[in-house]
Design a protein around this motif. Sequence first.
Motif, PDB file in Angstrom:
ATOM      1  N   GLU A  48      79.817  57.180 -74.146  1.00 26.58           N
ATOM      2  CA  GLU A  48      79.999  57.862 -72.866  1.00 26.58           C
ATOM      3  C   GLU A  48      81.333  57.484 -72.232  1.00 26.58           C
ATOM      4  OE1 GLU A  48      78.244  60.117 -71.302  1.00 26.58           O
ATOM      5  OE2 GLU A  48      76.603  60.214 -72.759  1.00 26.58           O
ATOM      6  N   ASN A  49      81.770  58.271 -71.248  1.00 27.17           N
ATOM      7  CA  ASN A  49      82.946  57.911 -70.469  1.00 27.17           C
ATOM      8  C   ASN A  49      82.719  56.542 -69.825  1.00 27.17           C
ATOM      9  OD1 ASN A  49      84.221  60.350 -71.007  1.00 27.17           O
ATOM     10  ND2 ASN A  49      83.382  61.352 -69.189  1.00 27.17           N
ATOM     11  N   GLY A  50      83.710  55.678 -69.916  1.00 31.71           N
ATOM     12  CA  GLY A  50      83.590  54.352 -69.344  1.00 31.71           C
ATOM     13  C   GLY A  50      82.976  53.326 -70.276  1.00 31.71           C
ATOM     14  N   SER A  51      82.622  53.745 -71.491  1.00 30.51           N
ATOM     15  CA  SER A  51      81.991  52.806 -72.429  1.00 30.51           C
ATOM     16  C   SER A  51      82.981  51.832 -73.037  1.00 30.51           C
ATOM     17  CB  SER A  51      81.291  53.586 -73.547  1.00 30.51           C
ATOM     18  OG  SER A  51      82.229  54.331 -74.307  1.00 30.51           O
ATOM     19  N   GLY A  52      84.266  52.189 -73.006  1.00 28.79           N
ATOM     20  CA  GLY A  52      85.295  51.305 -73.551  1.00 28.79           C
ATOM     21  C   GLY A  52      85.902  51.778 -74.855  1.00 28.79           C
ATOM     22  N   LYS A  53      85.506  52.949 -75.350  1.00 30.02           N
ATOM     23  CA  LYS A  53      86.026  53.394 -76.648  1.00 30.02           C
ATOM     24  C   LYS A  53      87.526  53.668 -76.598  1.00 30.02           C
ATOM     25  CE  LYS A  53      84.774  58.276 -76.117  1.00 30.02           C
ATOM     26  NZ  LYS A  53      84.476  58.132 -74.668  1.00 30.02           N
ATOM     27  N   SER A  54      88.024  54.238 -75.496  1.00 28.85           N
ATOM     28  CA  SER A  54      89.459  54.482 -75.377  1.00 28.85           C
ATOM     29  C   SER A  54      90.223  53.182 -75.182  1.00 28.85           C
ATOM     30  CB  SER A  54      89.744  55.438 -74.212  1.00 28.85           C
ATOM     31  OG  SER A  54      89.257  56.733 -74.494  1.00 28.85           O
ATOM     32  N   THR A  55      89.615  52.218 -74.498  1.00 26.88           N
ATOM     33  CA  THR A  55      90.232  50.889 -74.356  1.00 26.88           C
ATOM     34  C   THR A  55      90.399  50.246 -75.717  1.00 26.88           C
ATOM     35  OG1 THR A  55      89.271  50.593 -72.153  1.00 26.88           O
ATOM     36  CG2 THR A  55      89.963  48.600 -73.325  1.00 26.88           C
ATOM     37  N   LEU A  56      89.381  50.367 -76.566  1.00 25.49           N
ATOM     38  CA  LEU A  56      89.461  49.837 -77.934  1.00 25.49           C
ATOM     39  C   LEU A  56      90.554  50.543 -78.722  1.00 25.49           C
ATOM     40  CD1 LEU A  56      85.778  49.413 -79.200  1.00 25.49           C
ATOM     41  CD2 LEU A  56      87.437  47.617 -78.737  1.00 25.49           C
ATOM     42  N   ALA A  57      90.568  51.878 -78.657  1.00 24.83           N
ATOM     43  CA  ALA A  57      91.547  52.640 -79.421  1.00 24.83           C
ATOM     44  C   ALA A  57      92.971  52.267 -79.016  1.00 24.83           C
ATOM     45  CB  ALA A  57      91.309  54.139 -79.214  1.00 24.83           C
ATOM     46  N   GLU A  58      93.216  52.183 -77.724  1.00 29.39           N
ATOM     47  CA  GLU A  58      94.553  51.834 -77.235  1.00 29.39           C
ATOM     48  C   GLU A  58      94.959  50.441 -77.699  1.00 29.39           C
ATOM     49  OE1 GLU A  58      96.198  50.611 -72.950  1.00 29.39           O
ATOM     50  OE2 GLU A  58      95.738  52.756 -73.107  1.00 29.39           O
ATOM     51  N   ALA A  59      94.059  49.478 -77.611  1.00 25.20           N
ATOM     52  CA  ALA A  59      94.377  48.106 -78.015  1.00 25.20           C
ATOM     53  C   ALA A  59      94.656  48.021 -79.512  1.00 25.20           C
ATOM     54  CB  ALA A  59      93.233  47.171 -77.631  1.00 25.20           C
ATOM     55  N   LEU A  60      93.900  48.757 -80.319  1.00 27.48           N
ATOM     56  CA  LEU A  60      94.130  48.767 -81.766  1.00 27.48           C
ATOM     57  C   LEU A  60      95.500  49.355 -82.083  1.00 27.48           C
ATOM     58  CD1 LEU A  60      90.574  49.938 -82.848  1.00 27.48           C
ATOM     59  CD2 LEU A  60      91.595  47.722 -83.417  1.00 27.48           C
ATOM     60  N   ALA A  61      95.869  50.426 -81.379  1.00 26.85           N
ATOM     61  CA  ALA A  61      97.183  51.031 -81.589  1.00 26.85           C
ATOM     62  C   ALA A  61      98.296  50.057 -81.183  1.00 26.85           C
ATOM     63  CB  ALA A  61      97.292  52.322 -80.785  1.00 26.85           C
ATOM     64  N   GLU A  62      98.163  49.438 -80.021  1.00 24.69           N
ATOM     65  CA  GLU A  62      99.178  48.499 -79.547  1.00 24.69           C
ATOM     66  C   GLU A  62      99.315  47.308 -80.483  1.00 24.69           C
ATOM     67  OE1 GLU A  62      98.783  49.161 -74.718  1.00 24.69           O
ATOM     68  OE2 GLU A  62      97.652  47.580 -75.693  1.00 24.69           O
ATOM     69  N   GLY A  63      98.171  46.781 -80.934  1.00 23.07           N
ATOM     70  CA  GLY A  63      98.205  45.628 -81.824  1.00 23.07           C
ATOM     71  C   GLY A  63      98.927  45.919 -83.119  1.00 23.07           C
ATOM     72  N   PHE A  64      98.861  47.163 -83.561  1.00 18.38           N
ATOM     73  CA  PHE A  64      99.522  47.551 -84.808  1.00 18.38           C
ATOM     74  C   PHE A  64     101.006  47.827 -84.612  1.00 18.38           C
ATOM     75  CE2 PHE A  64     100.469  50.436 -88.377  1.00 18.38           C
ATOM     76  CZ  PHE A  64      99.966  49.678 -89.432  1.00 18.38           C
ATOM     77  N   GLY A  65     101.428  47.966 -83.358  1.00 16.21           N
ATOM     78  CA  GLY A  65     102.841  48.222 -83.083  1.00 16.21           C
ATOM     79  C   GLY A  65     103.152  49.645 -82.686  1.00 16.21           C
ATOM     80  N   LEU A  66     102.117  50.426 -82.315  1.00 14.26           N
ATOM     81  CA  LEU A  66     102.341  51.793 -81.874  1.00 14.26           C
ATOM     82  C   LEU A  66     102.511  51.821 -80.356  1.00 14.26           C
ATOM     83  CD1 LEU A  66      99.550  53.508 -84.013  1.00 14.26           C
ATOM     84  CD2 LEU A  66     101.937  53.106 -84.636  1.00 14.26           C
ATOM     85  N   ASP A  67     103.306  52.743 -79.877  1.00 14.65           N
ATOM     86  CA  ASP A  67     103.572  52.834 -78.442  1.00 14.65           C
ATOM     87  C   ASP A  67     102.287  53.108 -77.677  1.00 14.65           C
ATOM     88  OD1 ASP A  67     104.598  53.195 -75.935  1.00 14.65           O
ATOM     89  OD2 ASP A  67     106.056  54.717 -76.494  1.00 14.65           O
ATOM     90  N   SER A  68     101.993  52.307 -76.672  1.00 14.85           N
ATOM     91  CA  SER A  68     100.765  52.471 -75.899  1.00 14.85           C
ATOM     92  C   SER A  68     100.744  53.793 -75.139  1.00 14.85           C
ATOM     93  CB  SER A  68     100.606  51.309 -74.905  1.00 14.85           C
ATOM     94  OG  SER A  68     101.672  51.304 -73.961  1.00 14.85           O
ATOM     95  N   TYR A  69     101.912  54.387 -74.896  1.00  9.34           N
ATOM     96  CA  TYR A  69     101.976  55.674 -74.207  1.00  9.34           C
ATOM     97  C   TYR A  69     101.627  56.820 -75.143  1.00  9.34           C
ATOM     98  CZ  TYR A  69     103.742  59.201 -70.931  1.00  9.34           C
ATOM     99  OH  TYR A  69     103.844  60.256 -70.074  1.00  9.34           O
ATOM    100  N   GLY A  70     101.740  56.556 -76.423  1.00  6.47           N
ATOM    101  CA  GLY A  70     101.533  57.577 -77.439  1.00  6.47           C
ATOM    102  C   GLY A  70     102.796  57.780 -78.240  1.00  6.47           C
ATOM    103  N   GLY A  71     102.688  57.656 -79.556  1.00  2.38           N
ATOM    104  CA  GLY A  71     103.868  57.827 -80.396  1.00  2.38           C
ATOM    105  C   GLY A  71     103.742  57.023 -81.673  1.00  2.38           C
ATOM    106  N   SER A  72     104.809  56.951 -82.414  1.00  3.77           N
ATOM    107  CA  SER A  72     104.804  56.274 -83.699  1.00  3.77           C
ATOM    108  C   SER A  72     105.269  54.836 -83.563  1.00  3.77           C
ATOM    109  CB  SER A  72     105.706  57.019 -84.687  1.00  3.77           C
ATOM    110  OG  SER A  72     107.062  56.940 -84.269  1.00  3.77           O
ATOM    111  N   ALA A  73     105.231  54.105 -84.670  1.00  2.48           N
ATOM    112  CA  ALA A  73     105.661  52.701 -84.663  1.00  2.48           C
ATOM    113  C   ALA A  73     107.127  52.593 -84.289  1.00  2.48           C
ATOM    114  CB  ALA A  73     105.403  52.065 -86.035  1.00  2.48           C
TER     115      ALA A  73
END
Length: 246
Positions: A48-73
């Motif tokens: 559901e909205n607010g469950s934290g799935k987007s927070t997880l997705a964003e953190a996984l992207a950032e941890g890998f080196g992808l722009d947190s705003y959206g974009g490539s490495a």
Amino acid sequence: MLIERAYVDLPEGEGTAEDGWPWTVPCVRQLAEEGLTFRAPVTFLVGENGSGKSTLAEALAEGFGLDSYGGSAGYKYASSRESSLLGGLMRFDPTREGRAMVRGPRTRRRGFFLRAETALEALGGEWGARKLSQHPDAMSHGEGFLLAFRERFSQRGLYVLDEPEAALSFSSCLELVGLMDELGSCGAQIICATHSPLLTALPGAEIVEVGEHGMRSAKWAELGLVDHWRRYLSDPRAYLRHVLTE
């Protein structure tokens, strides 16, 4: 696949709910305690909205080196937005195939973070770097999404998607399912936060249900979102009578 497991690098005793956000989010707290294991090239995060799935997705992207705003490495830190606390602490156990990319310099990493709300801006940057044949402004939101998948998401890397179905029609979602399957079979890895029963029906994909319970593996037929859509399409009035005035 590139990543077997994601975890948070925390000092002993930290990362509890008493430490405040984001550790008050059940799925984040479970990530800090146990990590998140990936068992398939395509993983869906649903909840559901607010469950934290987007927070997880964003953190996984950032941890890998992808722009947190959206974009490539290659566009890391292209925006003025700073990495989140969780993203800065994210670590990965790579597969044998992903070892050089995960443990090497950021310039070796390949992938893309697609956020629904900033997708066109990120894709415009890709066009400016001559990585797309058409500028996204010349097409609809959904057409821009699919253009990126056809032309940009074609190499082994980590692709994190946050609710890509927001801009897509039914037929475009079906095309996206086919593109995701093709990309995963070529050695790439996809992590997708979604509300879509259509996307999550991809055969062989891992589904992680996120909620007050934290995180748990789930089967497509058992998902609440699948049950609700099935019931709604069968009898819309059973739902609408609770939200419409007489």
